[in-house]
Each structure stands twice: as structure tokens, then as C-alpha cells.
Design an enzyme around this catalytic site. Structure first.
Site, mmCIF file in Angstrom:
data_model
loop_
_atom_site.group_PDB
_atom_site.id
_atom_site.type_symbol
_atom_site.label_atom_id
_atom_site.label_comp_id
_atom_site.label_asym_id
_atom_site.label_seq_id
_atom_site.Cartn_x
_atom_site.Cartn_y
_atom_site.Cartn_z
ATOM 1 C CB SER A 140 -0.885 0.016 1.248
ATOM 2 O OG SER A 140 -1.516 1.279 1.344
ATOM 3 C CE1 TYR A 153 -4.596 -2.413 4.234
ATOM 4 C CE2 TYR A 153 -3.531 -0.269 4.035
ATOM 5 C CZ TYR A 153 -4.110 -1.382 3.450
ATOM 6 O OH TYR A 153 -4.193 -1.470 2.074
HETATM 7 P P1 NAP Z 1 -11.456 -5.315 -1.368
HETATM 8 O O1 NAP Z 1 -12.301 -4.624 -2.371
HETATM 9 O O2 NAP Z 1 -11.822 -5.190 0.077
HETATM 10 O O3 NAP Z 1 -11.334 -6.871 -1.753
HETATM 11 C C1 NAP Z 1 -10.664 -7.731 -0.864
HETATM 12 C C2 NAP Z 1 -10.592 -9.135 -1.429
HETATM 13 O O4 NAP Z 1 -9.900 -9.958 -0.452
HETATM 14 C C3 NAP Z 1 -11.945 -9.780 -1.646
HETATM 15 O O5 NAP Z 1 -11.878 -10.662 -2.745
HETATM 16 C C4 NAP Z 1 -12.158 -10.585 -0.361
HETATM 17 O O6 NAP Z 1 -13.000 -11.736 -0.554
HETATM 18 C C5 NAP Z 1 -10.739 -11.055 -0.052
HETATM 19 N N1 NAP Z 1 -10.551 -11.320 1.362
HETATM 20 C C6 NAP Z 1 -10.845 -10.504 2.402
HETATM 21 N N2 NAP Z 1 -10.577 -11.128 3.573
HETATM 22 C C7 NAP Z 1 -10.099 -12.347 3.253
HETATM 23 C C8 NAP Z 1 -9.662 -13.462 4.029
HETATM 24 N N3 NAP Z 1 -9.691 -13.465 5.369
HETATM 25 N N4 NAP Z 1 -9.238 -14.565 3.373
HETATM 26 C C9 NAP Z 1 -9.253 -14.590 2.031
HETATM 27 N N5 NAP Z 1 -9.656 -13.596 1.238
HETATM 28 C C10 NAP Z 1 -10.088 -12.483 1.857
HETATM 29 O O7 NAP Z 1 -9.937 -4.812 -1.439
HETATM 30 P P2 NAP Z 1 -9.170 -3.933 -2.573
HETATM 31 O O8 NAP Z 1 -9.413 -2.503 -2.315
HETATM 32 O O9 NAP Z 1 -9.428 -4.519 -3.910
HETATM 33 O O10 NAP Z 1 -7.657 -4.220 -2.121
HETATM 34 C C11 NAP Z 1 -6.857 -5.216 -2.746
HETATM 35 C C12 NAP Z 1 -5.424 -5.058 -2.271
HETATM 36 O O11 NAP Z 1 -4.954 -3.720 -2.558
HETATM 37 C C13 NAP Z 1 -5.264 -5.211 -0.758
HETATM 38 O O12 NAP Z 1 -4.021 -5.841 -0.491
HETATM 39 C C14 NAP Z 1 -5.234 -3.784 -0.248
HETATM 40 O O13 NAP Z 1 -4.560 -3.673 0.990
HETATM 41 C C15 NAP Z 1 -4.467 -3.106 -1.381
HETATM 42 N N6 NAP Z 1 -4.674 -1.665 -1.456
HETATM 43 C C16 NAP Z 1 -5.885 -1.150 -1.793
HETATM 44 C C17 NAP Z 1 -6.040 0.236 -1.884
HETATM 45 C C18 NAP Z 1 -7.341 0.864 -2.275
HETATM 46 O O14 NAP Z 1 -7.405 2.104 -2.270
HETATM 47 N N7 NAP Z 1 -8.358 0.105 -2.635
HETATM 48 C C19 NAP Z 1 -4.943 1.080 -1.606
HETATM 49 C C20 NAP Z 1 -3.728 0.507 -1.247
HETATM 50 C C21 NAP Z 1 -3.601 -0.864 -1.183
HETATM 51 P P3 NAP Z 1 -14.493 -11.785 0.148
HETATM 52 O O15 NAP Z 1 -15.262 -10.624 -0.392
HETATM 53 O O16 NAP Z 1 -15.069 -13.091 -0.226
HETATM 54 O O17 NAP Z 1 -14.235 -11.643 1.618
#
Ligand code: NAP
Length: 245
Positions: A140, A153
């Protein structure tokens, strides 16, 4: 590198993970992804990929469970017949709270999914991935100058960047590259769940490219690092932030 490669993407049912699954499948990879509760979302990813002629397999697996990461990797290897690409994308981002107000159980759960599961899947890959493989870990942007309220986080993602650097050194002799990608604010459920609209407007205002990231903006960087063209890149963290420092 074989033309058809086998990939595992954690958390592929929505957001950035879904975009990574779809992009790798378009590039010809055979992909296993996991989800926890998002059965309908996972089914929608499968439908979209297969409609496009891709090969994808969903696995329900909670990476917070001690044995979850190993079960996911074993099941992927069994389904695919060998592993070439691992993308550690799944993560939890709890509501902001100061360290003094953070329940230690929340800290443990965040570290279990965001860090321990990454360690476990990399460990499995170190033992079982084919030579010339690719590991990409999603970190991140906020590991640089983290603000108050996101200790669990940011700590979990700082550890991911360290695991990346060390695994790159340990696995380089086998031609396996290990890199991380640090997204900035990217328009997903995680982002919208953790930030009110006015906070997102402020982020856009500070971003040189003048908008929120889209999941595909991050997935395209992951696809580069997972592909042949990135063969000489390892141990790096690529900030996909629209220029936000
Ligand atoms: P998201 O929309 O919350 O999606 C999270 C995904 O992870 C979903 O497929 C969820 O599946 C799965 N997941 C959650 N808990 C889990 C668990 N205990 N075991 C297995 N799978 C699990 O997240 P996102 O925003 O796409 O983020 C993806 C990555 O990018 C993450 O590493 C996040 O830290 C990073 N990131 C995101 C942002 C941002 O602005 N969005 C910024 C910086 C970094 P279910 O729905 O089935 O639970």
C-alpha cells in the site's frame, strides 16, 4: 517461460484482485483465486472470465485461518498442475483507530490475513513453484509517511515489503522474481468503506493525475511484473499511485 502459465491470486472476487484475475486470464494464464464470503461476486468473476474464453477456478478459503494459505496453495497446485505466478492481493483494512483504541484481536486478524498469509503462500511457493516463476505482493502507498489511525494495516504492509525484498534474494537463483506493488487510493469497496467522500475528494486533489485509481490501473502493473518483460526486475516496490508521493 511457458506460454500458458498457472497463477494463484488471493482475494480475486472483487476490487483490485478481480481486475488482476481478469487481466492474467486475458494474458492466457490459468488462474485459481480465493474468496471468503463473496460467493456471488466470485461466481460473477468466473462467468465474465469464461465468457471471454479464459480459464479460472474459484476456491472458498479464509486466509485468516492458520491452515488456510496452505490449503489454498495445495488446492491450486492440484487443480492447475504446477505454479508459475503467485499474487498476494487479499487484505483487510479495519476502520481507522488510534493504537490506544485498537483491540489487539483486530491487530492479530489484520496481521494474519495481510502478513502471515503472505509469508505462508511465499513459503509454499519457495518449496513448490516452478523455476522462472513470479511473485507479486500487493502492499500500500501508505507504508511511506503513514498517518495516525492505521497502525495495524500499515504495519502489516510494511512487513509485506520486507518479505518481498528478502524472498527476492532467496529465490533469485531459480529465476523467480519477487516484487510488490503499492496502490494509491483505488476505487474499491475497501477504499469506500474506510473513507468518507470528502476524504476521497481531498486525495484526488493531491494526486498529480487528478483522479482515483481504477482496479485495472493496478492490475496492469501486476501483469507486467508477472510477465516475461519484467524478468530483470526483482526485489522492487512499484508505487501505482497516480503520482501521489
Ligand atoms: P477489497 O475490495 O476489500 O477486496 C478484498 C478481497 O480480499 C476480496 O476478494 C475478499 O473476498 C478477499 N478477502 C478478504 N478477507 C479475506 C480473508 N480473510 N481470506 C481470504 N480472502 C479475503 O480490497 P481492494 O481494495 O481490492 O484491495 C486489494 C489489495 O490492494 C489489498 O491488499 C489492499 O490492501 C491493497 N490496497 C488497496 C487500496 C485501495 O485504495 N483500494 C490502496 C492501497 C492498497 P471476500 O469478499 O469473499 O471476503
Amino acid at each position: 517461460m511457458p506460454t500458458s502459465r498457472n497463477a494463484v491470486v488471493t482475494g480475486g472476487s472483487r476490487g483490485i484482485g478481480r481486475a488482476i484475475v481478469e487481466r492474467l486470464c486475458r494474458d492466457g494464464a490459468h488462474v485459481v483465486f480465493n474468496y471468503t464470503t463473496g460467493e456471488a461476486a466470485a461466481a460473477e468473476v468466473v462467468r465474465a472470465v469464461r465468457a471471454d474464453g479464459g480459464t479460472v477456478h474459484p476456491v472458498r478459503c479464509d486466509l485468516a485461518e492458520p491452515d488456510g494459505p496452505r490449503r489454498l496453495m495445495e488446492s491450486a497446485e492440484e487443480t492447475l498442475g504446477g505454479l508459475d505466478i503467485l499474487v498476494n492481493n487479499a487484505a483487510l483494512c479495519p476502520s481507522p483507530s488510534a493504537i490506544a483504541d485498537t483491540d489487539p484481536e483486530v491487530f492479530d486478524e489484520v496481521l494474519a490475513v495481510n502478513t502471515r498469509a503472505v509469508f505462508m503462500t511465499i513459503r509454499y511457493a519457495a518449496l513448490r513453484m516452478r523455476d522462472g516463476g513470479r511473485i507479486v505482493n500487493i502492499s500500500s502507498a501508505n507504508t511511506v509517511r503513514p498517518g495516525p489511525g492505521i497502525a495495524a494495516y500499515a504495519a502489516s504492509k510494511g512487513a509485506v515489503e520486507q518479505l518481498t525484498a528478502i524472498a527476492a534474494r532467496e529465490l533469485g537463483a531459480r529465476g523467480i522474481t519477487v516484487n510488490s506493488v503499492s496502490p494509491g487510493a483505488t476505487d474499491t469497496e475497501m477504499l469506500r468503506g474506510a473513507n468518507p467522500p470528502e476524504a476521497l475528494e481531498a486525495v484526488v486533489g493531491m494526486t498529480p493525475l487528478g483522479r482515483l485509481g481504477e482496479p485495472a490501473d493496478v492490475a496492469d502493473v501486476v501483469a507486467f511484473l508477472a510477465g516475461h518483460d519484467a524478468r530483470w526486475v526483482t526485489g522492487q516496490n512499484v508505487r501505482a499511485t497516480g503520482g501521489l508521493a
